[in-house]
Design an enzyme around this catalytic site. Sequence first.
Site, short mmCIF file in Angstrom:
data_model
loop_
_atom_site.label_atom_id
_atom_site.label_comp_id
_atom_site.label_asym_id
_atom_site.label_seq_id
_atom_site.Cartn_x
_atom_site.Cartn_y
_atom_site.Cartn_z
N TYR A 70 -1.83 -1.14 10.85
CA TYR A 70 -2.13 -1.67 9.49
C TYR A 70 -0.81 -1.44 8.70
O TYR A 70 -0.33 -2.16 7.92
CB TYR A 70 -3.30 -1.13 8.82
CG TYR A 70 -3.45 -1.36 7.47
CD1 TYR A 70 -3.72 -2.39 6.95
CD2 TYR A 70 -3.29 -0.27 6.63
CE1 TYR A 70 -3.80 -2.56 5.45
CE2 TYR A 70 -3.29 -0.38 5.03
CZ TYR A 70 -3.58 -1.83 4.67
OH TYR A 70 -3.79 -2.12 3.29
N SER A 111 0.88 -1.24 0.14
CA SER A 111 0.01 0.12 0.13
C SER A 111 0.89 1.33 0.09
O SER A 111 1.94 1.19 0.61
CB SER A 111 -0.86 0.06 1.60
OG SER A 111 -1.41 1.12 1.54
N LYS A 141 2.12 -3.98 6.59
CA LYS A 141 2.47 -3.90 5.10
C LYS A 141 4.16 -3.74 4.91
O LYS A 141 4.82 -4.55 4.18
CB LYS A 141 2.01 -2.83 4.51
CG LYS A 141 0.42 -3.16 4.39
CD LYS A 141 0.06 -3.99 3.59
CE LYS A 141 -1.27 -4.34 3.28
NZ LYS A 141 -1.82 -5.79 2.88
P1 NAD Z 1 -11.11 -6.88 1.33
O1 NAD Z 1 -11.16 -6.79 2.68
O2 NAD Z 1 -12.22 -6.55 0.25
O3 NAD Z 1 -10.29 -8.43 0.79
C1 NAD Z 1 -9.51 -8.90 1.84
C2 NAD Z 1 -10.27 -10.62 2.05
O4 NAD Z 1 -9.00 -11.27 2.63
C3 NAD Z 1 -11.25 -10.47 2.39
O5 NAD Z 1 -12.27 -11.16 1.47
C4 NAD Z 1 -11.38 -11.24 3.91
O6 NAD Z 1 -12.31 -11.93 4.27
C5 NAD Z 1 -10.02 -11.90 3.61
N1 NAD Z 1 -9.15 -12.13 4.80
C6 NAD Z 1 -8.86 -11.54 5.95
N2 NAD Z 1 -8.07 -12.26 6.80
C7 NAD Z 1 -8.07 -13.73 6.23
C8 NAD Z 1 -7.46 -14.71 6.49
N3 NAD Z 1 -6.89 -14.79 8.02
N4 NAD Z 1 -7.66 -15.86 6.11
C9 NAD Z 1 -8.41 -15.72 4.73
N5 NAD Z 1 -9.03 -14.72 4.28
C10 NAD Z 1 -8.88 -13.72 4.96
O7 NAD Z 1 -9.84 -5.93 0.84
P2 NAD Z 1 -9.21 -5.46 -0.50
O8 NAD Z 1 -9.58 -4.04 -0.46
O9 NAD Z 1 -9.70 -6.44 -1.79
O10 NAD Z 1 -7.76 -5.52 -0.05
C11 NAD Z 1 -6.89 -6.68 -0.65
C12 NAD Z 1 -5.60 -6.47 -0.19
O11 NAD Z 1 -5.11 -4.94 -0.81
C13 NAD Z 1 -5.51 -6.38 1.37
O12 NAD Z 1 -4.08 -6.92 1.75
C14 NAD Z 1 -5.25 -4.73 1.55
O13 NAD Z 1 -4.59 -4.55 2.75
C15 NAD Z 1 -4.50 -4.19 0.37
N6 NAD Z 1 -4.85 -3.04 0.04
C16 NAD Z 1 -6.10 -2.43 -0.40
C17 NAD Z 1 -6.27 -0.96 -0.52
C18 NAD Z 1 -7.64 -0.59 -0.53
O14 NAD Z 1 -7.83 0.68 -0.23
N7 NAD Z 1 -8.68 -1.46 -0.86
C19 NAD Z 1 -5.19 -0.26 -0.64
C20 NAD Z 1 -3.94 -1.01 -0.36
C21 NAD Z 1 -3.88 -1.93 -0.13
N1 UFG Z 2 -12.32 11.31 3.36
C1 UFG Z 2 -13.41 12.19 3.49
N2 UFG Z 2 -14.56 11.97 4.30
C2 UFG Z 2 -14.77 10.51 4.17
C3 UFG Z 2 -13.87 9.61 3.86
C4 UFG Z 2 -12.54 10.29 3.30
O1 UFG Z 2 -13.16 13.58 3.37
O2 UFG Z 2 -15.78 9.95 4.78
C5 UFG Z 2 -11.12 11.82 2.66
C6 UFG Z 2 -9.91 11.65 3.57
O3 UFG Z 2 -9.55 12.47 4.64
C7 UFG Z 2 -8.75 11.72 2.28
C8 UFG Z 2 -9.53 11.12 1.13
O4 UFG Z 2 -11.00 11.27 1.30
O5 UFG Z 2 -8.40 12.90 1.89
C9 UFG Z 2 -9.40 9.69 0.82
O6 UFG Z 2 -9.50 9.11 1.99
P1 UFG Z 2 -9.76 7.42 1.97
O7 UFG Z 2 -10.26 7.32 3.40
O8 UFG Z 2 -10.86 7.01 0.84
O9 UFG Z 2 -8.42 6.90 1.50
P2 UFG Z 2 -7.17 6.87 2.57
O10 UFG Z 2 -5.99 7.68 1.53
O11 UFG Z 2 -7.02 7.52 3.54
O12 UFG Z 2 -6.42 5.52 2.79
C10 UFG Z 2 -6.58 4.61 1.63
C11 UFG Z 2 -6.84 3.05 2.31
C12 UFG Z 2 -5.54 2.82 3.29
C13 UFG Z 2 -4.49 2.86 2.20
C14 UFG Z 2 -4.18 3.88 1.47
C15 UFG Z 2 -3.25 4.12 0.57
O13 UFG Z 2 -7.78 3.23 3.23
O14 UFG Z 2 -5.80 1.36 3.46
O15 UFG Z 2 -5.65 4.34 0.87
O16 UFG Z 2 -3.17 3.18 -0.41
F1 UFG Z 2 -3.46 2.59 3.08
#
Ligand code: NAD
Ligand code: UFG
Length: 334
Positions: free
Chosen positions: A148, A124, A152
Amino acid sequence: MNILLSGGTGYIGSHTCTELLNAGHSVVTFDNLSNSEEKVNDAVVRITGKPFKFYLADMLDMDALRVIFEENTFDAVIHFAGLKAVGESVQLPLKYYHNNITGTLNLLSLIEEYHVKSFVFSSSATVYGDPASLPITEDFPLGTTNPYGSTKLMIEQILKDFYAANSGVSISILRYFNPVGAHESGEIGENPKGIPNNLMPYIAKVAAGQLEALNVFGDRYPTRDGTGIRDYIHVVDLAIGHLKALEKNADTTGVHIYNLGTGTGYSVLEVLRAMEAACGHTIPYKIAPPRSGDIAACYADPGKAQKELGWAAERDLKQMCEDAWRWQKKNLNL
Ligand code: NAD
Ligand code: UFG
């Protein structure tokens, strides 16, 4: 290729599963369904017309994981499974360290034992902390502000050490920026449990009348309109990035790190306006205090992925909002 996806029913996992099947790969997924639902698998089959094997398994359960490796042979593993709520990780750090770190160690020990050569990890942009300048390149200093993010960063280090002891493997670490949107079919998308933490799903629920108003977290940041700027990337573009990483892994060994972002930042109010255009009506919002731990602006330099993977995001903010809105409308009861 035969590919295992951990967290395959999740948001990014399900979109990647779809792209892999469409590209003719054979896919096996597992998930403990802690943050997703099994019916996602049916939706993926409806889109692709291709069946695949799913295991209900927890990566903390070595016996359950071993069954998957015994019953199948994999060329590659893409590791999505993990807990991802930043705020919850501050409240429940041990849960996050245990699930994300121990789960990854379990998976890696089987990858070593069963000689899987290719591994792709969901990292991330959070590992860059508050960047000193923009855009962010992969060699920027790393640091995190919450458990979190620390999981990573720790897993990235574990992967480097794993490679040092297993020099025949190829590992891609993909640092995602802000994944949003949904598959254009409206069959799969982001389905956060409870009130969304992230901007796009929150706006979509306000647009659908399920939440009253968007709280804009801060309007005094040093940005063009005072609200936070992020690099939003369409989840299908992100999914395709994984296919490119698998191709790269197949050609080489080592640990490769890539930013997956568009290179363009949008403010909260710009995203709000784009969603208003997509749904055809105004969306109420109010200015709220800044959210603790948020940074002013964050966007990628995606040049390395473009050069080395031949990958670039193609879908713009308009499409991200249109696809998110289509998914939201189709799933009003979620
Ligand atoms: P998500 O929660 O939709 O998917 C993750 C999946 O992992 C879920 O279906 C959950 O049930 C499963 N899971 C969690 N713990 C588990 C375990 N112990 N055993 C088996 N399954 C398990 O999240 P996502 O948005 O699809 O994210 C996927 C990956 O990408 C994650 O590692 C997340 O940290 C990373 N990531 C996501 C974002 C974002 O904003 N969505 C940004 C950066 C990185
Ligand atoms: N924001 C609002 N109102 C809301 C939600 C978000 O104003 O209700 C703003 C936040 O302050 C930020 C922007 O919208 O400026 C984006 O916020 P998000 O929560 O959508 O995303 P973040 O950038 O905070 O974080 C996301 C994921 C993290 C990941 C990161 C970088 O949640 O897990 O992107 O990949 F680490």
